[in-house]
Write a protein that holds these residues in place. Structure first.
Motif, PDB file in Angstrom:
ATOM      1  N   LYS A 193       0.940  -1.171   0.099  1.00  0.00           N
ATOM      2  CA  LYS A 193       0.152   0.136   0.122  1.00  0.00           C
ATOM      3  C   LYS A 193       0.839   1.268  -0.033  1.00  0.00           C
ATOM      4  CE  LYS A 193      -3.642   0.238   2.788  1.00  0.00           C
ATOM      5  NZ  LYS A 193      -4.456  -0.091   4.247  1.00  0.00           N
ATOM      6  N   ILE A 194       2.042   1.309   0.760  1.00  0.00           N
ATOM      7  CA  ILE A 194       2.769   2.561   0.761  1.00  0.00           C
ATOM      8  C   ILE A 194       3.698   2.423  -0.263  1.00  0.00           C
ATOM      9  CG2 ILE A 194       2.587   2.535   3.398  1.00  0.00           C
ATOM     10  CD1 ILE A 194       5.599   1.615   3.352  1.00  0.00           C
ATOM     11  N   ARG A 195       3.991   1.706  -1.086  1.00  0.00           N
ATOM     12  CA  ARG A 195       5.143   1.575  -2.016  1.00  0.00           C
ATOM     13  C   ARG A 195       4.895   2.521  -3.031  1.00  0.00           C
ATOM     14  NH1 ARG A 195       8.357  -3.407  -4.950  1.00  0.00           N
ATOM     15  NH2 ARG A 195      10.185  -2.069  -5.562  1.00  0.00           N
ATOM     16  N   PRO A 196       3.761   2.844  -3.564  1.00  0.00           N
ATOM     17  CA  PRO A 196       3.638   3.797  -4.713  1.00  0.00           C
ATOM     18  C   PRO A 196       3.673   5.280  -4.177  1.00  0.00           C
ATOM     19  CG  PRO A 196       1.856   2.187  -4.853  1.00  0.00           C
ATOM     20  CD  PRO A 196       2.483   2.283  -3.641  1.00  0.00           C
ATOM     21  N   HIS A 197       3.405   5.624  -2.872  1.00  0.00           N
ATOM     22  CA  HIS A 197       3.610   6.800  -2.301  1.00  0.00           C
ATOM     23  C   HIS A 197       4.998   7.317  -1.753  1.00  0.00           C
ATOM     24  CE1 HIS A 197      -0.416   6.542  -3.088  1.00  0.00           C
ATOM     25  NE2 HIS A 197      -0.804   5.329  -2.369  1.00  0.00           N
ATOM     26  N   LEU A 198       5.947   6.425  -2.004  1.00  0.00           N
ATOM     27  CA  LEU A 198       7.289   6.685  -1.360  1.00  0.00           C
ATOM     28  C   LEU A 198       8.304   6.706  -2.827  1.00  0.00           C
ATOM     29  CD1 LEU A 198       7.629   4.416   1.539  1.00  0.00           C
ATOM     30  CD2 LEU A 198       6.917   7.056   1.410  1.00  0.00           C
ATOM     31  N   PRO A 199       9.178   7.826  -2.901  1.00  0.00           N
ATOM     32  CA  PRO A 199      10.330   7.671  -3.899  1.00  0.00           C
ATOM     33  C   PRO A 199      11.098   6.075  -3.814  1.00  0.00           C
ATOM     34  CG  PRO A 199      10.355   9.583  -2.819  1.00  0.00           C
ATOM     35  CD  PRO A 199       9.352   8.818  -1.868  1.00  0.00           C
ATOM     36  N   GLN A 200      11.551   5.769  -4.904  1.00  0.00           N
ATOM     37  CA  GLN A 200      12.298   4.391  -4.650  1.00  0.00           C
ATOM     38  C   GLN A 200      13.335   4.431  -3.660  1.00  0.00           C
ATOM     39  OE1 GLN A 200      11.662   1.565  -5.793  1.00  0.00           O
ATOM     40  NE2 GLN A 200      13.420   0.671  -5.023  1.00  0.00           N
ATOM     41  N   SER A 201      14.064   5.460  -3.725  1.00  0.00           N
ATOM     42  CA  SER A 201      15.363   5.710  -2.722  1.00  0.00           C
ATOM     43  C   SER A 201      14.798   5.620  -1.337  1.00  0.00           C
ATOM     44  CB  SER A 201      16.083   7.113  -2.857  1.00  0.00           C
ATOM     45  OG  SER A 201      15.016   8.198  -2.807  1.00  0.00           O
ATOM     46  N   LEU A 202      13.513   6.170  -1.036  1.00  0.00           N
ATOM     47  CA  LEU A 202      13.024   6.051   0.397  1.00  0.00           C
ATOM     48  C   LEU A 202      12.409   4.829   0.696  1.00  0.00           C
ATOM     49  CD1 LEU A 202      12.251   7.234   3.191  1.00  0.00           C
ATOM     50  CD2 LEU A 202      10.295   8.510   1.975  1.00  0.00           C
ATOM     51  N   TYR A 203      11.968   4.269  -0.284  1.00  0.00           N
ATOM     52  CA  TYR A 203      11.417   2.725  -0.163  1.00  0.00           C
ATOM     53  C   TYR A 203      12.519   2.037   0.119  1.00  0.00           C
ATOM     54  CZ  TYR A 203       8.738  -1.439  -0.516  1.00  0.00           C
ATOM     55  OH  TYR A 203       8.083  -2.762  -0.310  1.00  0.00           O
ATOM     56  N   ALA A 204      13.588   1.793  -0.505  1.00  0.00           N
ATOM     57  CA  ALA A 204      14.705   1.210  -0.324  1.00  0.00           C
ATOM     58  C   ALA A 204      15.301   1.182   1.023  1.00  0.00           C
ATOM     59  CB  ALA A 204      15.837   1.597  -1.526  1.00  0.00           C
ATOM     60  N   LEU A 205      15.452   2.718   1.305  1.00  0.00           N
ATOM     61  CA  LEU A 205      16.056   2.968   2.840  1.00  0.00           C
ATOM     62  C   LEU A 205      14.966   2.426   3.737  1.00  0.00           C
ATOM     63  CD1 LEU A 205      18.191   4.384   4.338  1.00  0.00           C
ATOM     64  CD2 LEU A 205      16.539   6.234   4.511  1.00  0.00           C
ATOM     65  N   VAL A 206      13.635   2.407   3.646  1.00  0.00           N
ATOM     66  CA  VAL A 206      12.827   1.856   4.842  1.00  0.00           C
ATOM     67  C   VAL A 206      12.778   0.462   4.958  1.00  0.00           C
ATOM     68  CG1 VAL A 206      10.142   1.735   5.173  1.00  0.00           C
ATOM     69  CG2 VAL A 206      11.135   3.964   4.653  1.00  0.00           C
ATOM     70  N   VAL A 364     -18.223  -9.904   5.429  1.00  0.00           N
ATOM     71  CA  VAL A 364     -18.239  -9.220   6.604  1.00  0.00           C
ATOM     72  C   VAL A 364     -16.661  -8.948   7.255  1.00  0.00           C
ATOM     73  CG1 VAL A 364     -20.486 -10.041   7.514  1.00  0.00           C
ATOM     74  CG2 VAL A 364     -18.575 -11.513   7.740  1.00  0.00           C
ATOM     75  N   ALA A 365     -16.730  -8.727   8.663  1.00  0.00           N
ATOM     76  CA  ALA A 365     -15.530  -8.416   9.129  1.00  0.00           C
ATOM     77  C   ALA A 365     -14.211  -8.619   8.482  1.00  0.00           C
ATOM     78  CB  ALA A 365     -15.461  -8.303  10.611  1.00  0.00           C
ATOM     79  N   ALA A 366     -13.986  -9.849   8.228  1.00  0.00           N
ATOM     80  CA  ALA A 366     -12.716 -10.409   7.839  1.00  0.00           C
ATOM     81  C   ALA A 366     -12.355  -9.967   6.340  1.00  0.00           C
ATOM     82  CB  ALA A 366     -12.730 -11.973   7.816  1.00  0.00           C
ATOM     83  N   ILE A 367     -13.155  -9.325   5.643  1.00  0.00           N
ATOM     84  CA  ILE A 367     -12.817  -8.861   4.484  1.00  0.00           C
ATOM     85  C   ILE A 367     -12.989  -7.324   4.460  1.00  0.00           C
ATOM     86  CG2 ILE A 367     -13.210  -9.074   1.847  1.00  0.00           C
ATOM     87  CD1 ILE A 367     -12.749 -11.764   3.314  1.00  0.00           C
ATOM     88  N   GLU A 368     -11.742  -6.816   4.502  1.00  0.00           N
ATOM     89  CA  GLU A 368     -11.552  -5.404   4.517  1.00  0.00           C
ATOM     90  C   GLU A 368     -11.740  -4.528   3.271  1.00  0.00           C
ATOM     91  OE1 GLU A 368      -8.562  -4.674   7.097  1.00  0.00           O
ATOM     92  OE2 GLU A 368      -9.365  -5.827   8.761  1.00  0.00           O
ATOM     93  N   PRO A 369     -12.267  -3.355   2.966  1.00  0.00           N
ATOM     94  CA  PRO A 369     -12.042  -2.565   1.721  1.00  0.00           C
ATOM     95  C   PRO A 369     -10.690  -2.248   1.788  1.00  0.00           C
ATOM     96  CG  PRO A 369     -13.992  -2.075   2.762  1.00  0.00           C
ATOM     97  CD  PRO A 369     -13.190  -2.715   4.151  1.00  0.00           C
ATOM     98  N   LEU A 370      -9.985  -2.163   0.512  1.00  0.00           N
ATOM     99  CA  LEU A 370      -8.742  -1.643   0.429  1.00  0.00           C
ATOM    100  C   LEU A 370      -8.717  -0.308  -0.688  1.00  0.00           C
ATOM    101  CD1 LEU A 370      -5.853  -2.732   1.259  1.00  0.00           C
ATOM    102  CD2 LEU A 370      -5.747  -4.038  -0.690  1.00  0.00           C
ATOM    103  N   ALA A 371      -8.293   0.633  -0.145  1.00  0.00           N
ATOM    104  CA  ALA A 371      -7.948   1.731  -1.039  1.00  0.00           C
ATOM    105  C   ALA A 371      -7.119   1.339  -2.099  1.00  0.00           C
ATOM    106  CB  ALA A 371      -7.560   3.041  -0.358  1.00  0.00           C
ATOM    107  N   PRO A 372      -7.073   2.279  -3.551  1.00  0.00           N
ATOM    108  CA  PRO A 372      -6.152   1.953  -4.403  1.00  0.00           C
ATOM    109  C   PRO A 372      -5.007   2.213  -3.886  1.00  0.00           C
ATOM    110  CG  PRO A 372      -8.220   3.281  -5.101  1.00  0.00           C
ATOM    111  CD  PRO A 372      -8.092   3.141  -3.606  1.00  0.00           C
ATOM    112  N   ALA A 373      -3.937   1.505  -4.571  1.00  0.00           N
ATOM    113  CA  ALA A 373      -2.612   1.607  -4.221  1.00  0.00           C
ATOM    114  C   ALA A 373      -1.846   2.066  -5.570  1.00  0.00           C
ATOM    115  CB  ALA A 373      -1.861   0.333  -3.665  1.00  0.00           C
ATOM    116  N   GLY A 374      -2.315   2.565  -6.313  1.00  0.00           N
ATOM    117  CA  GLY A 374      -1.511   3.190  -7.436  1.00  0.00           C
ATOM    118  C   GLY A 374      -0.933   2.117  -8.494  1.00  0.00           C
ATOM    119  N   LYS A 375       0.019   2.527  -9.300  1.00  0.00           N
ATOM    120  CA  LYS A 375       0.158   1.536 -10.417  1.00  0.00           C
ATOM    121  C   LYS A 375       0.815   0.048 -10.060  1.00  0.00           C
ATOM    122  CE  LYS A 375       1.641   5.430 -13.483  1.00  0.00           C
ATOM    123  NZ  LYS A 375       2.848   5.823 -14.458  1.00  0.00           N
ATOM    124  N   ALA A 376       1.208  -0.016  -8.891  1.00  0.00           N
ATOM    125  CA  ALA A 376       1.540  -1.392  -8.151  1.00  0.00           C
ATOM    126  C   ALA A 376       0.578  -2.173  -8.259  1.00  0.00           C
ATOM    127  CB  ALA A 376       2.371  -1.128  -6.951  1.00  0.00           C
TER     128      ALA A 376
END
Length: 817
Positions: A193-206, A364-376
């Motif tokens: 979910k977070i990968r599309p929203h971080l520059p590659q250098s930051l994602y690699a660091l994290v 129900v509860a076990a299946i949670e809605p998931l927001a779009p995660a970009g091109k990934a």
């Protein structure tokens, strides 16, 4: 009137006494028979069942089937309620005992449909395995039926136990999958979910995959991260466009709740060339949630088997009630133990269902809605679609009507989340596949040496583990044991993110035969502690499932390398090592910043923690303060690094687990680059002081800061699962003593209030009489049993207990009916 009042009072008192006596008799009625003779149908010959003063059981039988039938009988009499929980939990059937309060947990597990998978596994098992499972189940039901009253926990719940079935033992194996793997695959989902929203250098660091603490058996340490230059990554500039990643939902995390212990273990071994007697020595302590009674049940099994050396098996160690096997132990020829391997055994597929899903509203509860995660999130060709099968599950609920629950599955696996554009995330897990569980572990009980054990290990299926083994001839070996995914060539196992559609990873099967191996004479010391063990092709095969920080393994490795001669007590000393080597540099940094900055909170922590002794000892205030300050600093660093993703996702943001954050945080706090400073702070000095304020104020609320010892925080909370349902004075009778506990998560002596070494053993095969063993929580699940909590004090204090059972204090003969 006075006489009638007195009569009523006496009658009420007599009635109360009668009720208490009836309750007492009902409780005592569920105590197991431990002396005399009892009938057990199906035996080919009488079986001897003896217990020593701690309740450790020795079973002597004519053959394997009789031994497992008798073991089932004993397990049921001592631990049936705990076995019941172990089968119900993975099947999503706890609500039938506990009512609506367990529905969310049941839904989360029922989506995996483990009951159906267990039935399929039994049908597919060999004839010999089915016979053993049936014999064990018949023994369980006979032992349950032989009690004079149903187990006491069912009296409290006003329920009746249901018979044991062969498939229930398979479910107990699946329960360990849930304990040792992340069945929700939450870490990969959060990273995806977070990968599309971080520059590659930051994602690699994290996601830097290691640190200077790495301690692999094969290959070098990856080391701490190299921090990117300002022209490559400027965290301050990224945050300027948002709000700096401020957490709008809550303030800082409470300092005592930042770093729970992860399920895992230590195991290590030394070759016979390093011991006086020439046999290898194996040490094993498995870290799991702690309860009363303990998870494991100590037993010694002796029976004839023509496949074993000398035609007889004599194996001692730990059994798991619900399974017909010794899980870890020694058979006089080979000793073995496990740690969780933390490979990557789950993968997502983002799929588009072919048809409109008419049952979507029922999910129900076990299946949670998931927001779009970009091109990934693109799943290959957008025109591709998959068929979904719907399974209608009925969840029984005590005191209420059953609840219908719909599970949808693609060929990849169960649908776990709704995604954007009508797509879904489906999960593939080794536990879902045929062959994920079998009784192959029984074969280690008849292994003659390391070579044979390694051959037998190729057909053992259980949650994938680091197997460490040693034999009486002095050889040692390590192997990844259990199912390992076999992914398609385009599927990258090392990428800790969700896959972009099953086509990239197909075929996705599994094998128990591809685990890498290391053996003497290549290595005369072997260690594993849930961190990365290998590199290169072997690592690509196993994958990265969130390996823990390598500090614990490094401390074990260095302790093994520091000595050239070992005995059992030397390996126990390593298991009990509570030196705070991992935090020493943080202690030094805290002192340095307090001297340089002179700010109030840092100064207060440094002064109050002046008793630092370099250990996670119960009397140390310094340890508790340094530990809390490091965690508070790292919390601010993690929030700062992930600020762009937090800004983009808002309430949909989930903080991913970052087990290797130390490899990023330490370069940051020592180099203190301005371009990587979290935007919420004006300077690194301000960040350090802000973290110190959180610790100072949070702990000072409990009293003087200098009195906040580690033992005050790390107090044992090891209780029966039903203890919370009782009032305080009664609750304590279902708990072990509230002892302050030394140790912590980044040292060999892993210990949290209700998490830690669920067992310890140190044993040289062939020299079991010199072995050492520990077990928290005792043998029996009955609070009126003499074996309730037996041996627990030795575990707390680290006093050596004999590996083998002591002299028989009680003897029972199970006779064929």
């Amino acid at each position: 009137m006075l006489r009638w009042t007195l009569r009523i009072a006496l009658l009420s008192a007599a009635l109360a006494v009668f009720v208490l006596l009836a309750a007492w008799c009902a409780l005592r009625g569920s105590l197991p028979q431990i002396d005399g003779e009892a009938a057990l149908a199906g035996l080919s010959a009488p079986v001897s069942v003896s217990r020593d003063a701690l309740g450790v059981v020795t079973v002597e039988a004519a053959g394997e089937t009789d031994a497992m039938r008798a073991l089932g009988y004993v397990h049921a009499q001592e631990r049936f309620f705990e076995m019941d929980l172990m089968r119900r939990s993975p099947a999503g059937e706890l609500s039938a005992l506990f009512g609506p309060m367990a529905l969310d947990a049941d839904r989360a597990h029922r989506v995996h449909r483990m009951r159906a998978r267990a039935r399929t596994a039994v049908d597919a098992a060999s004839v010999a395995e089915r016979e053993l499972l049936a014999a064990y189940a018949e023994g369980v039901n006979a032992g349950l039926g032989a009690l004079r009253a149903r187990p006491w926990a069912y009296l409290l719940l006003r329920a009746r136990p249901e018979p044991w079935r062969a498939e229930d033992s398979v479910l107990v194996g699946y329960a360990m999958y849930f304990d040792l793997h992340d069945a929700a695959n939450a870490r990969e989902l959060a990273l995806w979910k977070i990968r599309p929203h971080l520059p590659q250098s930051l994602y690699a660091l994290v996601t830097h995959p290691g640190s200077a603490w790495d301690s692999p058996l094969v290959g070098p340490a990856l080391g701490d991260a190299v921090l990117p230059a300002p022209e490559i990554l400027d965290l301050r500039a990224l945050a300027a466009a948002g709000d700096g990643g401020a957490d709008r939902r809550s303030g800082p995390t409470p300092v005592e709740a930042l770093e729970p212990a992860a399920p895992g273990s230590n195991n290590f071994a030394v070759a016979g060339s390093l011991t006086a007697h020439g046999a290898a020595i194996v040490a094993d302590d498995m870290h799991l949630g702690l309860r009363a009674p303990g998870i494991w049940f100590r037993a010694r099994l002796s029976y004839s088997d023509p496949r074993a050396p000398g035609g007889r098996i004599d194996v001692s160690g730990f059994t798991l009630p619900g399974l017909p096997a010794v899980i870890v132990g020694s058979n006089g020829h080979v000793a073995w133990g496990f740690t969780n391997s933390y490979g990557d055994y789950l993968d997502w597929a983002l799929e588009r269902p072919c048809a409109v899903r008419g049952i979507a509203a029922q999910r129900v509860a076990a299946i949670e809605p998931l927001a779009p995660a970009g091109k990934a999130a693109n799943a290959g060709n957008p025109d591709d679609c998959v068929e979904l099968a719907a399974h209608r599950e009925l969840i029984g609920v005590a005191g209420a009507d059953p609840v219908e629950f719909v599970v949808e599955e693609s060929a990849w696996g169960p649908v776990m989340h709704e995604a954007d554009g009508g797509r879904v995330l489906s999960l593939r897990w080794t536990a879902h596949l045929p062959g994920a569980i079998n009784l192959g572990l029984l074969s280690l009980s008849r292994a003659a040496d390391v070579e044979q054990a390694l051959v037998l290990a190729r057909d053992i299926a259980l949650p994938s583990q680091n197997l460490v083994i040693g034999d009486s001839g002095g050889r040692i070996a390590w192997r990844v044991l259990g199912p390992i995914p076999q992914r398609g060539a385009s599927c990258e196992a090392l990428a800790p993110v969700a896959t972009t559609g099953n086509a990239a990873c197909a075929p996705w099967g599994m094998s128990t035969r591809i685990g890498p191996t290391l053996a003497s004479p290549t290595a005369d010391r072997i260690w594993t502690a849930n961190s990365r063990v290998v590199d290169g092709a072997a690592l690509a095969t196993i994958g990265d499932g969130g390996y823990v920080n390598g500090a614990r393994g490094a401390q074990i490795r260095d302790a093994l390398r520091a000595v050239e001669r070992f005995d059992e007590s030397a390996l126990l000393a390593i298991q009990l090592d509570d030196r705070a080597l991992f935090l020493q540099r943080w202690h030094d940094l805290l002192g340095e910043r307090a001297r340089v900055q002179g700010t109030p909170a840092l100064t207060a922590l440094a002064e109050a923690g002046a008793d630092w002794d370099g250990r996670a000892s119960i009397n140390s205030t310094g340890y508790r303060l340094v530990r809390a300050w490091r965690l508070a600093v790292n919390e601010r660093i993690a929030k700062g690094l992930l600020a762009p993703a937090r800004d983009a996702l808002g309430e949909e943001f989930t903080m991913p687990a970052l087990p290797q954050l130390e490899g990023v945080a330490w370069p940051l706090v020592t180099q203190r680059p301005g371009h990587l400073l979290p935007a919420a702070h004006a300077s690194w000095d301000a960040l350090f002081e802000d973290a110190a304020v959180q610790v100072r104020d949070g702990l000072a609320a409990l009293g003087p800061l200098a009195e906040r010892s580690w033992g005050e925080a790390n107090i044992a909370r090891i209780c029966h699962p039903l203890s919370a349902a009782l009032p305080g004075r009664l609750r304590r009778h279902l708990c072990m003593p509230a002892d302050p506990l030394p140790g912590d998560v980044h040292m060999p002596r892993v210990q949290a209030p209700s998490m830690g070494a669920s067992q310890r053993m140190v044993v040289a095969p062939g020299r079991e009489a010199d072995g050492i063993i520990h077990q928290p929580g005792g043998q029996s699940g009955h609070p009126l049993s003499p074996f309730w909590g037996a041996g627990h004090a030795d575990w707390v204090q680290g006093r050596p207990s004999p590996f083998l059972p002591g002299a028989a204090a009680h003897s029972l003969v199970l006779a064929p009916r």
